[in-house]
Design an enzyme around this catalytic site. Structure first.
Site, PDB file in Angstrom:
ATOM      1  N   ALA A  20      12.527 -22.896 -16.427  1.00 19.01           N
ATOM      2  CA  ALA A  20      12.138 -24.248 -16.833  1.00 19.01           C
ATOM      3  C   ALA A  20      10.938 -24.758 -16.071  1.00 19.01           C
ATOM      4  O   ALA A  20      10.764 -24.496 -14.887  1.00 19.01           O
ATOM      5  CB  ALA A  20      13.305 -25.214 -16.633  1.00 19.01           C
ATOM      6  N   CYS A  21      10.071 -25.460 -16.814  1.00 14.37           N
ATOM      7  CA  CYS A  21       8.971 -26.175 -16.164  1.00 14.37           C
ATOM      8  C   CYS A  21       8.698 -27.427 -16.982  1.00 14.37           C
ATOM      9  O   CYS A  21       9.170 -27.578 -18.097  1.00 14.37           O
ATOM     10  CB  CYS A  21       7.712 -25.328 -16.074  1.00 14.37           C
ATOM     11  SG  CYS A  21       6.844 -25.114 -17.630  1.00 14.37           S
ATOM     12  N   GLY A  22       7.927 -28.334 -16.430  1.00 15.62           N
ATOM     13  CA  GLY A  22       7.599 -29.537 -17.176  1.00 15.62           C
ATOM     14  C   GLY A  22       6.133 -29.523 -17.548  1.00 15.62           C
ATOM     15  O   GLY A  22       5.549 -30.539 -17.877  1.00 15.62           O
TER      16      GLY A  22
ATOM     17  N   THR B 238       9.296 -26.031 -11.725  1.00 19.68           N
ATOM     18  CA  THR B 238       9.013 -27.398 -11.307  1.00 19.68           C
ATOM     19  C   THR B 238       9.892 -27.747 -10.113  1.00 19.68           C
ATOM     20  O   THR B 238      11.062 -27.375 -10.078  1.00 19.68           O
ATOM     21  CB  THR B 238       9.333 -28.356 -12.456  1.00 19.68           C
ATOM     22  OG1 THR B 238       8.589 -27.934 -13.575  1.00 19.68           O
ATOM     23  CG2 THR B 238       8.968 -29.771 -12.107  1.00 19.68           C
TER      24      THR B 238
END
Lengths: 158, 91
Positions: B7-9, B57
């Site tokens: 996951a990343c933003g 993140t």
């Protein structure tokens, strides 16, 4: 579109004199706006994004930052490059409250989300290529930087 | 099949880039697992059904499944260590 076509010599800034990364963002952002690559919302969106999700990356032979923001602030796709005369402090991607010293900045302006993955893979291949990094570090003018970026050692990189 | 989430933003699709690198590494090591890139905002709903979380993140939250450093897969710095951990978590 081959990614090297996203670079333009007038969007390369060598050895910018500034004291903070924000000053560098302002300088690059105002040129991008003047040349119609970005909308007026770009600079503040970029700064805010960088505060929340910093983009400093520490690689084996170089520290790099890839400031970017959402597609909606971009008018025409580009990658701008800037080097600062002195290393500037930027937040490290993925690490809480950690800053690193960065002199090399690639501003990513992408309008199509599906090309982003390939672009990032392409750039990471460049950033981890020893010859490319050396070329970038030793380039003394905008023109020299442009040559390094436009003609990476293809057999190795691509 | 085991499930790995990344996951990343970020708008430049860092998580997809890392996910495809991780999938490639697992294939090379003949380890079968699903590697998925997810949006940081929907991370909470994926965590309970996943075996490993690869974080890009900086999170304000800790999760109760093994968490690895995704930046290592992006930059190559410390990648071997993260790879070894990932393999041992999946086998």
């Amino acid at each position: 579109m081959p990614f090297d076509e996203l670079f333009h010599q007038h969007l390369i800034f060598s050895n910018v004199k500034c004291e903070t990364a924000y000053q560098l963002f302002e300088k690059v952002g105002s040129r991008l706006y003047k040349e119609n690559y970005v909308k007026s919302s770009y600079l503040s969106a970029l700064t805010k994004r960088e505060e929340t999700y910093p983009t400093g990356l520490s690689l084996e032979n170089i520290n790099i930052a890839i400031p970017h923001t959402d597609c909606e602030h971009i008018s025409s796709p580009f990658i701008a490059y800037a080097s600062s005369e002195q290393p500037l402090l930027v937040g490290s991607m993925g690490e809480k409250n950690k800053t690193i010293q960065v002199s090399h900045y690639f501003f990513l302006g992408i309008t199509e989300s599906k090309t982003q993955v390939e672009l990032l893979q392409y750039l990471m291949t460049l950033f981890t290529n020893y010859q490319f990094v050396q070329g970038l570090k030793h380039a003394k003018s905008e023109e020299e930087v442009f040559q390094v970026i436009k003609h990476p050692i293809r057999s190795e990189v691509l | 099949m085991k499930r790995v989430i990344v996951a990343c933003g970020s708008g430049v699709a860092t998580s997809q880039t890392v996910a495809s690198k991780v999938q490639k590494i697992l294939n090379q090591n003949r380890i079968k697992a699903n590697v998925e890139a997810v949006d940081i905002k929907s991370l909470d709903q994926y965590i309970p059904q996943s075996d490993v979380y690869i974080a890009i993140t900086k999170g304000s939250k800790d999760y109760n499944i093994p968490t690895l450093n995704g930046i290592a897969f992006l930059t190559g710095m410390g990648m071997e260590e993260e790879t070894n951990q990932l393999i041992s978590l999946l086998t």
